[in-house]
Design a protein around this motif. Sequence first.
Motif, PDB file in Angstrom:
ATOM      1  N   SER A  62      10.186  -1.048  -7.717  1.00  0.00           N
ATOM      2  CA  SER A  62       9.831  -0.575  -6.368  1.00  0.00           C
ATOM      3  C   SER A  62      11.026  -0.443  -5.424  1.00  0.00           C
ATOM      4  O   SER A  62      11.024   0.428  -4.560  1.00  0.00           O
ATOM      5  CB  SER A  62       8.762  -1.465  -5.753  1.00  0.00           C
ATOM      6  OG  SER A  62       9.205  -2.783  -5.680  1.00  0.00           O
ATOM      7  N   ASP A  73       9.751  -8.050  -4.823  1.00  0.00           N
ATOM      8  CA  ASP A  73      10.862  -8.631  -5.568  1.00  0.00           C
ATOM      9  C   ASP A  73      11.869  -7.544  -5.972  1.00  0.00           C
ATOM     10  O   ASP A  73      11.595  -6.354  -5.862  1.00  0.00           O
ATOM     11  CB  ASP A  73      10.350  -9.397  -6.799  1.00  0.00           C
ATOM     12  CG  ASP A  73       9.480  -8.511  -7.658  1.00  0.00           C
ATOM     13  OD1 ASP A  73       9.348  -7.299  -7.343  1.00  0.00           O
ATOM     14  OD2 ASP A  73       8.932  -8.998  -8.654  1.00  0.00           O
ATOM     15  N   ASP A  75      14.006  -5.771  -8.897  1.00  0.00           N
ATOM     16  CA  ASP A  75      14.183  -5.606 -10.340  1.00  0.00           C
ATOM     17  C   ASP A  75      15.566  -5.017 -10.567  1.00  0.00           C
ATOM     18  O   ASP A  75      15.857  -3.931 -10.080  1.00  0.00           O
ATOM     19  CB  ASP A  75      13.119  -4.646 -10.895  1.00  0.00           C
ATOM     20  CG  ASP A  75      11.698  -5.124 -10.616  1.00  0.00           C
ATOM     21  OD1 ASP A  75      11.335  -6.201 -11.116  1.00  0.00           O
ATOM     22  OD2 ASP A  75      10.964  -4.433  -9.883  1.00  0.00           O
TER      23      ASP A  75
HETATM   24 MG    MG Z   1       8.874  -5.096  -8.890  1.00  0.00          MG
END
Ligand code: MG
Length: 354
Positions: A62, A73, A75
């Motif tokens: 995202s 979070d 990535d």
């Molecule tokens: Mg993510």
Amino acid sequence: PHRRPMVSKQRFAADLSRCLYDFVVQLLPTPEELAIKEDVRKLLERLIRTIEPESRLLSFGSTANGFSLRNSDMDLCCLIDSEDRLSATALVNMLGDLFARETKFHIKPLPHARIPIVKLSLDPKPGLPFGIACDIGFENRLALENTRLLMCYAMIDPARVRTMVLFLKVWCKRRKINSPYKGTLSSYGYVLLVIYFLVHVKNPPVLPNLQQMPPLRPISPEETNLNGHNVWFFDDINLLRERWQSSNIESVAELLMDFFRFYAREFLYNVSVVSIRAGLLTKESKGWDNDPDRGTARERNRLCIEDPFETDFNVSRCVTRDGLFTIRGEFMRASKILSTRPERAIVALAQLCE
Ligand code: MG
Ligand code: CTP
């Protein structure tokens, strides 16, 4: 006592669309949050380069595809452009030690996971009220490509696509149906459901099929092959914006209502596969319906969403029987709330995300 007349569909859709935009805008990450995350990425990349000078640390998921919410979070994927690189397991162990020595993050190396990763987290503090959670994986080039694909879809029609996707991500988290570990669906899976709906279900379509558009010049299979998968898609966004004009003029609220209705009532979960690459497929045609070792294949394929590039991979293989039952129940609940058209759209929105 007489019942209140129902709000007209047009007025409700117009109100709801406005509410959806306002709701989603509040949930976008702030520029400060994005800047902090970019600083973290650069810091970690610098550290990794003390071990592997030829490495790059890239964002995916995202944070990189335009579907990020506040406090989502990070990535990260580490690519190493040298021939004799260390194994992922060795790297995870070494980087775990390095980060523990050189940073304030809490570190959890998972060298023996199916996909070895290092997990990092930072506790909340003023200016960073939710802390940071970050996973670093290695050589996951397919994830970088599918991130780019989703980003292109988001950019074609950001007002409708991003609003729908972001709303759905909030909705599935609030309704607690966004945990692959507990038998429901990943965010990535929900995003693919939305894109599929906009490319293949809506008529006229809201989005083109980027994987089936004719390329601008002849492309050889070798150029587009990544680990045996064809990762080609039409990615010239500027040209697309010039050339692609959807004749679908439905509002984001109308699309959302129809999305819930489709997955609540129309989609045939027992036999069908969602494929943004190829449209509607059957489980049978993909061999996802058979039952070779005592039910496990079928158990894994209750809900079928084909990965756009790794086409023999079912993105929703973690969804269990109960998980699917719950998810479908939630689609039905959402569809019902929206079809009653409460006087104020904001009430419907609050109810949806209760
Ligand atoms: Mg993510
Ligand atoms: N991914 C994948 N295959 C999966 C799940 C995830 O390739 N089965 C990759 C995709 O590149 C995806 C990324 O991992 O974009 C992150 O997945 P996920 O965390 O589910 O989506 P996000 O958009 O990052 O959602 P969130 O904001 O909830 O973290």
